[in-house]
Each structure stands twice: as structure tokens, then as C-alpha cells.
Motif scaffolding. Structure first.
Motif, PDB file in Angstrom:
ATOM      1  N   LYS A  41      56.724  54.023  44.802  1.00 18.67           N
ATOM      2  CA  LYS A  41      57.851  53.094  44.724  1.00 18.67           C
ATOM      3  C   LYS A  41      58.635  53.059  46.030  1.00 18.67           C
ATOM      4  O   LYS A  41      59.178  52.013  46.405  1.00 18.67           O
ATOM      5  CB  LYS A  41      58.754  53.469  43.550  1.00 18.67           C
ATOM      6  CG  LYS A  41      58.100  53.183  42.203  1.00 18.67           C
ATOM      7  CD  LYS A  41      59.065  53.339  41.040  1.00 18.67           C
ATOM      8  CE  LYS A  41      58.420  52.896  39.734  1.00 18.67           C
ATOM      9  NZ  LYS A  41      59.338  53.011  38.579  1.00 18.67           N
ATOM     10  N   ALA A  42      58.704  54.183  46.714  1.00 22.34           N
ATOM     11  CA  ALA A  42      59.401  54.211  48.003  1.00 22.34           C
ATOM     12  C   ALA A  42      58.687  53.322  49.013  1.00 22.34           C
ATOM     13  O   ALA A  42      59.324  52.594  49.787  1.00 22.34           O
ATOM     14  CB  ALA A  42      59.483  55.642  48.525  1.00 22.34           C
ATOM     15  N   ILE A  43      57.362  53.363  49.016  1.00 28.34           N
ATOM     16  CA  ILE A  43      56.585  52.538  49.944  1.00 28.34           C
ATOM     17  C   ILE A  43      56.774  51.057  49.638  1.00 28.34           C
ATOM     18  O   ILE A  43      56.891  50.219  50.533  1.00 28.34           O
ATOM     19  CB  ILE A  43      55.094  52.932  49.869  1.00 28.34           C
ATOM     20  CG1 ILE A  43      54.901  54.365  50.413  1.00 28.34           C
ATOM     21  CG2 ILE A  43      54.235  51.945  50.660  1.00 28.34           C
ATOM     22  CD1 ILE A  43      53.508  54.914  50.190  1.00 28.34           C
ATOM     23  N   LEU A  44      56.870  50.723  48.343  1.00 29.02           N
ATOM     24  CA  LEU A  44      57.034  49.329  47.943  1.00 29.02           C
ATOM     25  C   LEU A  44      58.467  48.828  48.140  1.00 29.02           C
ATOM     26  O   LEU A  44      58.692  47.711  48.623  1.00 29.02           O
ATOM     27  CB  LEU A  44      56.644  49.160  46.474  1.00 29.02           C
ATOM     28  CG  LEU A  44      55.154  49.270  46.140  1.00 29.02           C
ATOM     29  CD1 LEU A  44      54.958  49.267  44.629  1.00 29.02           C
ATOM     30  CD2 LEU A  44      54.377  48.120  46.768  1.00 29.02           C
ATOM     31  N   GLU A  45      59.444  49.648  47.761  1.00 32.14           N
ATOM     32  CA  GLU A  45      60.844  49.203  47.703  1.00 32.14           C
ATOM     33  C   GLU A  45      61.661  49.547  48.942  1.00 32.14           C
ATOM     34  O   GLU A  45      62.689  48.929  49.200  1.00 32.14           O
ATOM     35  CB  GLU A  45      61.522  49.806  46.468  1.00 32.14           C
ATOM     36  CG  GLU A  45      60.880  49.427  45.149  1.00 32.14           C
ATOM     37  CD  GLU A  45      61.157  47.988  44.757  1.00 32.14           C
ATOM     38  OE1 GLU A  45      62.030  47.360  45.387  1.00 32.14           O
ATOM     39  OE2 GLU A  45      60.508  47.492  43.813  1.00 32.14           O
ATOM     40  N   LYS A  46      61.231  50.581  49.684  1.00 34.10           N
ATOM     41  CA  LYS A  46      61.931  51.027  50.901  1.00 34.10           C
ATOM     42  C   LYS A  46      63.440  51.250  50.631  1.00 34.10           C
ATOM     43  O   LYS A  46      64.291  50.575  51.214  1.00 34.10           O
ATOM     44  CB  LYS A  46      61.732  50.038  52.039  1.00 34.10           C
ATOM     45  CG  LYS A  46      60.264  49.903  52.463  1.00 34.10           C
ATOM     46  CD  LYS A  46      60.074  48.894  53.571  1.00 34.10           C
ATOM     47  CE  LYS A  46      58.635  48.860  54.043  1.00 34.10           C
ATOM     48  NZ  LYS A  46      57.674  48.560  52.969  1.00 34.10           N
ATOM     49  N   PRO A  47      63.767  52.208  49.777  1.00 32.78           N
ATOM     50  CA  PRO A  47      65.176  52.482  49.469  1.00 32.78           C
ATOM     51  C   PRO A  47      65.912  53.094  50.653  1.00 32.78           C
ATOM     52  O   PRO A  47      65.291  53.663  51.557  1.00 32.78           O
ATOM     53  CB  PRO A  47      65.087  53.478  48.304  1.00 32.78           C
ATOM     54  CG  PRO A  47      63.782  54.178  48.521  1.00 32.78           C
ATOM     55  CD  PRO A  47      62.858  53.121  49.062  1.00 32.78           C
ATOM     56  N   HIS A  48      67.230  52.963  50.638  1.00 33.08           N
ATOM     57  CA  HIS A  48      68.044  53.551  51.693  1.00 33.08           C
ATOM     58  C   HIS A  48      68.300  55.033  51.450  1.00 33.08           C
ATOM     59  O   HIS A  48      68.434  55.809  52.395  1.00 33.08           O
ATOM     60  CB  HIS A  48      69.386  52.823  51.791  1.00 33.08           C
ATOM     61  CG  HIS A  48      69.250  51.355  52.001  1.00 33.08           C
ATOM     62  ND1 HIS A  48      69.277  50.457  50.961  1.00 33.08           N
ATOM     63  CD2 HIS A  48      69.063  50.632  53.126  1.00 33.08           C
ATOM     64  CE1 HIS A  48      69.117  49.226  51.437  1.00 33.08           C
ATOM     65  NE2 HIS A  48      68.986  49.301  52.734  1.00 33.08           N
ATOM     66  N   ILE A  49      68.396  55.403  50.155  1.00 36.92           N
ATOM     67  CA  ILE A  49      68.689  56.770  49.752  1.00 36.92           C
ATOM     68  C   ILE A  49      67.653  57.221  48.729  1.00 36.92           C
ATOM     69  O   ILE A  49      67.247  56.436  47.864  1.00 36.92           O
ATOM     70  CB  ILE A  49      70.089  56.879  49.107  1.00 36.92           C
ATOM     71  CG1 ILE A  49      71.177  56.447  50.088  1.00 36.92           C
ATOM     72  CG2 ILE A  49      70.350  58.299  48.592  1.00 36.92           C
ATOM     73  CD1 ILE A  49      71.471  57.454  51.178  1.00 36.92           C
ATOM     74  N   ALA A  50      67.238  58.482  48.823  1.00 34.64           N
ATOM     75  CA  ALA A  50      66.372  59.078  47.809  1.00 34.64           C
ATOM     76  C   ALA A  50      67.045  60.340  47.286  1.00 34.64           C
ATOM     77  O   ALA A  50      67.483  61.186  48.065  1.00 34.64           O
ATOM     78  CB  ALA A  50      65.001  59.410  48.380  1.00 34.64           C
ATOM     79  N   VAL A  51      67.147  60.441  45.971  1.00 34.02           N
ATOM     80  CA  VAL A  51      67.689  61.638  45.321  1.00 34.02           C
ATOM     81  C   VAL A  51      66.515  62.295  44.602  1.00 34.02           C
ATOM     82  O   VAL A  51      65.956  61.722  43.656  1.00 34.02           O
ATOM     83  CB  VAL A  51      68.815  61.280  44.338  1.00 34.02           C
ATOM     84  CG1 VAL A  51      69.325  62.537  43.647  1.00 34.02           C
ATOM     85  CG2 VAL A  51      69.951  60.575  45.064  1.00 34.02           C
ATOM     86  N   LEU A  52      66.142  63.496  45.051  1.00 34.16           N
ATOM     87  CA  LEU A  52      64.914  64.123  44.593  1.00 34.16           C
ATOM     88  C   LEU A  52      65.182  65.431  43.875  1.00 34.16           C
ATOM     89  O   LEU A  52      65.868  66.313  44.417  1.00 34.16           O
ATOM     90  CB  LEU A  52      63.986  64.410  45.791  1.00 34.16           C
ATOM     91  CG  LEU A  52      63.791  63.304  46.829  1.00 34.16           C
ATOM     92  CD1 LEU A  52      62.905  63.807  47.960  1.00 34.16           C
ATOM     93  CD2 LEU A  52      63.187  62.066  46.180  1.00 34.16           C
ATOM     94  N   ASP A  53      64.631  65.554  42.677  1.00 31.32           N
ATOM     95  CA  ASP A  53      64.637  66.846  42.004  1.00 31.32           C
ATOM     96  C   ASP A  53      63.594  67.734  42.678  1.00 31.32           C
ATOM     97  O   ASP A  53      62.541  67.254  43.111  1.00 31.32           O
ATOM     98  CB  ASP A  53      64.303  66.648  40.522  1.00 31.32           C
ATOM     99  CG  ASP A  53      64.410  67.935  39.730  1.00 31.32           C
ATOM    100  OD1 ASP A  53      65.205  68.814  40.138  1.00 31.32           O
ATOM    101  OD2 ASP A  53      63.719  68.066  38.713  1.00 31.32           O
ATOM    102  N   VAL A  54      63.886  69.026  42.775  1.00 35.52           N
ATOM    103  CA  VAL A  54      62.940  69.952  43.396  1.00 35.52           C
ATOM    104  C   VAL A  54      61.780  70.236  42.462  1.00 35.52           C
ATOM    105  O   VAL A  54      60.611  70.173  42.855  1.00 35.52           O
ATOM    106  CB  VAL A  54      63.644  71.261  43.802  1.00 35.52           C
ATOM    107  CG1 VAL A  54      62.614  72.327  44.172  1.00 35.52           C
ATOM    108  CG2 VAL A  54      64.577  71.020  44.978  1.00 35.52           C
TER     109      VAL A  54
END
Length: 233
Positions: A41-54
Motif C-alpha cells: 500500500k505504501a508503494i501504491l499510495e505514497k503516504p507522507h507518514i507511516a505509523v508502524l507496530d513493531v
């Protein structure tokens, strides 16, 4: 710019909680329950911010962070974890994370950190005027997190600051005690809910001329509290 955030979290309740808070702050929210889905989804949408669970099934959040940083050098990345270990923090930062929060976290604190990253992405500082909120005789400096009344600083605790900020940003809105508890103390707070009333009482002693007959932070009987917007103007 339209702000996009990617939330990668395998727990539905936490992901939903984050979604609601980001949507309230006018973000376009993209969700994923695994690192692999998040990367696609990041590759498709190119978000400005990513919040990632470890802790994610399959690829973990650290590996996803490293992958995203390699593909998107300017993306803002915040890591979330239930573990409060210094080594985890160091590892996350080494993989390219901009910031790190331990669960349970304060959603307002998360938004303040996100805001700082957005400023970096936009490549400009928000003007000083935009960092200040005025209500009645009050002035709230969002950059320094200081509260003033008639240009005189009022010393408040971090929780009192967050309560005041929430009220004056939402004048006239009645907040239940549960809403205030979830927003200011975090959805995983397990203490006494009366802590809300205690902090409201303390805040009133600092900002009200007559705390026993408050004119700014009103009690909504049977519900909770609200900022009296009828005095605006």
C-alpha cells in the motif's frame, strides 16, 4: 497538501483507534494489518507518514521501517511498541524511524510528533501566529506548550495542558469523562476514572476567577465537561 498516513497494526482495536484520531485531524488514512500489506500500500499510495507496530505477523516493523526508508527517504516514520526497551528504540532509529512511542501512548502526543514531522516534509516552518491559539484572555503556545492568561504564564501539568488544548480547540463540544480519559490518558489507561475530575478541578483553580462557579470549563451534568463558547466574541 493532502496528508496521508499509513497505519500498519495487526490489532483491529488499536488500528481503529488510530484511524479515528488521524481522521479527526484531517488525514487520509491507509490501513494494513501486516508489514507485507503495508509495503504494497505504501508503494501504491505514497503516504507522507507511516505509523508502524513493531510486533507484526511475518515481517516485523523494524524490517518494514528499513524497507520504507530505503524506498521513501522523505517519509515520516513512527514506531509503536508495547516493549519499553532501550535496545528496541535504538534499533528502530537505526532502521530509519523518525520517532518512537511506547504503548499505551497519548494520542495527542502522537499528533504533536506527527505535526513536527509534517513540517519537515513540507520544508517550511509554520508561522508563529499559527502556533498560538487565543480564547478570551488566554493564549496557548503550541510550540512551547505554555499557557498564558492576560499575558501571564500559568503553570500547568502536561495532562492539564492537554485538557485545556482539547477544550479550546473544540469550543462548545461536550466531552464525556470516558472520552477525556481515552484522549488524554490513552485508551489503555487502567487507573481510577476519577482522575479526570481531579485534573479538571486543578485546572479550574488555575484559570477560573471563581473555581466553584466556573465560566470557562463547564460541567455538563450527566455527561462530562465542555468549553463555554457562548463567551466567544
Amino acid at each position: 497538501m493532502d496528508k496521508k498516513v499509513l497505519i500498519v497494526e495487526d490489532e483491529n482495536s488499536i488500528r481503529g483507534f488510530l484511524r479515528i484520531n488521524f481522521q479527526r485531524n484531517d488525514f487520509i488514512v491507509i490501513e494494513a494489518s501486516s508489514a507485507e500489506e503495508g509495503l504494497r500500500k505504501a508503494i501504491l499510495e505514497k503516504p507522507h507518514i507511516a505509523v508502524l507496530d513493531v510486533m507484526l505477523p511475518g515481517m516485523d516493523g523494524f524490517s518494514l521501517c528499513k524497507n520504507l526508508r530505503g524506498r521513501f527517504p522523505e517519509m515520516g516514520i513512527i514506531m509503536l511498541t508495547a516493549r519499553n526497551q532501550d535496545m528496541d528504540k535504538i534499533m528502530g532509529l537505526e532502521q530509519g524511524a523518525d520517532d518512537y512511542l511506547v504503548k499505551p501512548f497519548n494520542p495527542l502526543e502522537l499528533m504533536l510528533r506527527v505535526k513536527a514531522i509534517i513540517r519537515r516534509i513540507e520544508g517550511k516552518l509554520i508561522s508563529a501566529d499559527e502556533e498560538i491559539i487565543h480564547r478570551y484572555d488566554f493564549k496557548l503556545n503550541l510550540y512551547s506548550q505554555k499557557l498564558y492568561k492576560n499575558e501571564k504564564e500559568i503553570c500547568v501539568t502536561p495532562k492539564e495542558y492537554l485538557l485545556f488544548k482539547l477544550f479550546i480547540e473544540n469550543p462548545g463540544k461536550a466531552f464525556t469523562r470516558d472520552e477525556l480519559l481515552n484522549i488524554v490518558w490513552g485508551y489503555d489507561f487502567f487507573g481510577d476514572p476519577k482522575i479526570v475530575d481531579v485534573n479538571i478541578r486543578r485546572l479550574r483553580t488555575k484559570i477560573e476567577e471563581n473555581p466553584s462557579a466556573p465560566k470557562y470549563i463547564e460541567t455538563v451534568w450527566g455527561t462530562g465537561y465542555r468549553w463555554n463558547d457562548e463567551k466567544e466574541g
